[in-house]
Design an enzyme around this catalytic site. Sequence first.
Site, short mmCIF file in Angstrom:
data_model
loop_
_atom_site.label_atom_id
_atom_site.label_comp_id
_atom_site.label_asym_id
_atom_site.label_seq_id
_atom_site.Cartn_x
_atom_site.Cartn_y
_atom_site.Cartn_z
N ASP A 7 0.97 -1.18 0.02
CA ASP A 7 0.14 0.21 -0.01
C ASP A 7 0.99 1.24 -0.07
O ASP A 7 2.12 1.07 0.05
CB ASP A 7 -0.96 -0.06 1.32
N ASP A 9 -0.03 5.12 1.41
CA ASP A 9 -0.20 5.89 2.45
C ASP A 9 -0.14 5.23 3.76
O ASP A 9 -0.99 4.32 4.03
CB ASP A 9 -1.35 6.72 2.37
#
Length: 264
Positions: A7, A9
């Site tokens: 991922d 953030d």
Amino acid sequence: MPFLIFDCDGVLADTERNGHLPAFNRTFAEFGLPVTWSDAEYAEKVLIGGGKERMASLLTPEFVAAHNLPTDEDGQRDMLARWHRRKTEIYTELVATGALPGRPGISRIAEEAASAGWRLAVASTSAEASVRAVLEHAVGPDAAARFSVFAGDIVPHKKPAPDIYLLALSELGASSTDTIVVEDSANGMRAAVDAGLATVVTVSAYTENEDFTGAALVVSSLGDRDEPARVLADPLGISPSSQVSLDDLTAILSHTARSTQENQ
């Protein structure tokens, strides 16, 4: 060939508090909106997948009427697109200042994986320009070029739906038994697990108290010499050291493969 998918953030960098939050608030100010999300308020907003979707949470009938905003669906969609485009510009400028360094262990594990022949990718619901900017600053431009990037409005449903990970698997030609994901939130973990993927969670500023049942490993970070990882949950008994290693990820994949075979 194993695959390692990150991922963005909260995983590549702890971007929410020092990047996205100020970018949202500056955008609201530029568009003349009397909105300044506090840290506590934004902790609730991060539970919503996608920047435009977080902005859309403002559009109650009362807020729309009070600020003479469009009431029709097309008008609101265009307005949100303008807001989000400007927010992405502001955020990318913040990233370019170097204010959001990579999280501990990200550059190290990416280099180890690439050297061992693993394929690397990022799967995020954030705007692609934002993701690529964070990736380059987290691992460096040369290493970033090795990554496939799946980001933005490219799937019908954002996390916690598994769509982005199912797309990544399809595009990469990967299977669930040779792919491991690094996430930081319960929504992201659920998206990956529902796509059938083993998931390591590196908790971030807004997610440390979330429920990570279903993760293969939960740690404070992947760990570096100067900032060692702390193990928060280890249901498979991997027992990583202060730096989560490629061997640890391989052990998780081996466990996943065995479990899959046993359930067939």
